[in-house]
Write an enzyme that holds these catalytic residues in place. Structure first.
Site, PDB file in Angstrom:
ATOM      1  N   HIS A  93       0.864  -1.183   0.000  1.00 28.55           N
ATOM      2  CA  HIS A  93       0.000   0.000   0.000  1.00 28.55           C
ATOM      3  C   HIS A  93       0.899   1.231   0.000  1.00 28.55           C
ATOM      4  O   HIS A  93       1.865   1.289   0.773  1.00 28.55           O
ATOM      5  CB  HIS A  93      -0.907  -0.015   1.230  1.00 28.55           C
ATOM      6  CG  HIS A  93      -1.553   1.306   1.493  1.00 28.55           C
ATOM      7  ND1 HIS A  93      -2.334   1.951   0.554  1.00 28.55           N
ATOM      8  CD2 HIS A  93      -1.524   2.124   2.573  1.00 28.55           C
ATOM      9  CE1 HIS A  93      -2.751   3.098   1.054  1.00 28.55           C
ATOM     10  NE2 HIS A  93      -2.273   3.233   2.278  1.00 28.55           N
ATOM     11  N   TYR A 211       4.523 -12.121 -20.036  1.00 31.05           N
ATOM     12  CA  TYR A 211       4.963 -10.741 -20.184  1.00 31.05           C
ATOM     13  C   TYR A 211       5.254 -10.102 -18.832  1.00 31.05           C
ATOM     14  O   TYR A 211       4.471 -10.231 -17.899  1.00 31.05           O
ATOM     15  CB  TYR A 211       3.868  -9.947 -20.908  1.00 31.05           C
ATOM     16  CG  TYR A 211       4.331  -8.629 -21.413  1.00 31.05           C
ATOM     17  CD1 TYR A 211       5.199  -8.545 -22.497  1.00 31.05           C
ATOM     18  CD2 TYR A 211       3.917  -7.445 -20.811  1.00 31.05           C
ATOM     19  CE1 TYR A 211       5.638  -7.325 -22.964  1.00 31.05           C
ATOM     20  CE2 TYR A 211       4.346  -6.221 -21.270  1.00 31.05           C
ATOM     21  CZ  TYR A 211       5.206  -6.175 -22.342  1.00 31.05           C
ATOM     22  OH  TYR A 211       5.635  -4.955 -22.800  1.00 31.05           O
TER      23      TYR A 211
HETATM   24  P1  13P Z   1       0.739   2.965   9.079  1.00 27.05           P
HETATM   25  O1  13P Z   1       2.027   3.685   9.457  1.00 27.05           O
HETATM   26  O2  13P Z   1      -0.117   2.705  10.282  1.00 27.05           O
HETATM   27  O3  13P Z   1       1.057   1.733   8.265  1.00 27.05           O
HETATM   28  O4  13P Z   1      -0.129   3.940   8.188  1.00 27.05           O
HETATM   29  C1  13P Z   1       0.310   4.434   6.954  1.00 27.05           C
HETATM   30  C2  13P Z   1      -0.796   4.570   5.961  1.00 27.05           C
HETATM   31  O5  13P Z   1      -0.513   4.804   4.804  1.00 27.05           O
HETATM   32  C3  13P Z   1      -2.200   4.385   6.379  1.00 27.05           C
HETATM   33  O6  13P Z   1      -3.039   4.239   5.272  1.00 27.05           O
END
Ligand code: 13P
Length: 229
Positions: A93, A211
């Site tokens: 993320h 790919y």
């Molecule tokens: P954390 O440091 O708790 O992982 O939060 C970072 C973040 O991007 C929350 O969406």
């Protein structure tokens, strides 16, 4: 002895790389890696360059954790994706600038470019907004990721999935590049969108050619160049 040391190191390397590659900045973002019986996840609110393997939190799918640090506030996203998607080893993320610029408008990335197929379909969806760290946000993300390896999160950022840290990083760079290209292309109006049957053709060709993955010479599909013997 510390458990899962190679995976702990690759979580830290992956975090440092996402900032170095320009798809994240500061302490934003988080990263997890599946291990037997659960997953490893970055601790909350900790600078990546200060992290040592001990700081990485080991969690079970029941939401309990081991270690001295608190898990990322987004542990539910990591837990829910890794539980629902056995094909996924790594969840990344991040808050990349161009992908987030689209996401703050609640916009995903349509098939304006054939490379969108790398994310597993004919669009990268944008999940509706919910407060960070909530079950609601995790539920929205899981839905937006159905049949996909990437999604945007409204007013927030991006999630990419991979079979390895390297694969997740490289898809993260592709998604951020597509977001940048899409935003530039819109300077001249809404670009032409490739139809679903063309994206299906591209996806099938990518699958056959493997790919974006290192390819074994002996495994060359029909329509690729052949090695000289
Ligand atoms: P954390 O440091 O708790 O992982 O939060 C970072 C973040 O991007 C929350 O969406």
């Amino acid at each position: 002895m510390i458990s899962h040391l190679p995976e702990r190191r690759s979580v830290i390397d992956g975090c440092l790389a996402m900032n170095r590659l320009g798809i994240n900045q500061g302490m934003s973002g988080n990263l997890s890696h599946r291990v037997e019986g659960g997953f490893l996840v970055t601790p909350t609110s900790m600078a990546y360059d200060a992290m040592t393997p001990d700081d990485i939190v080991e969690m079970g799918f029941d939401g309990t954790y081991l270690g001295n640090r608190r898990p990322s506030s987004e542990w539910r996203i990591h837990r829910d994706i890794l539980r629902a998607r056995p094909d996924v080893m790594v969840v990344l993320h991040a808050h990349p600038t161009f992908a987030t610029a689209l996401a703050v408008h609640g916009r995903g990335i349509p098939s304006f470019h054939y490379m969108v197929a790398l994310a597993g379909g004919d669009s990268v969806r944008c999940a509706p907004y919910a407060t960070f760290g909530t079950q609601e946000l995790s539920d929205h993300a899981l839905t937006a990721l159905e049949g996909r390896l990437a999604c945007l999160l409204a007013n927030h950022g991006m999630i990419v999935l991979g079979a390895s840290v390297q694969a997740a990083l490289s898809l993260g760079v592709e998604i951020e590049t597509l977001a940048r290209q899409y935003l530039y292309a819109q300077q001249l109006g809404e670009p032409r969108i490739l139809p679903p049957d063309e994206i299906a053709r591209v996806a099938e060709k990518m699958r056959r050619m493997k790919y974006g993955q290192p390819v074994d010479d002996n495994d060359a599909p029909e329509d690729t160049a052949r090695p000289r013997r």
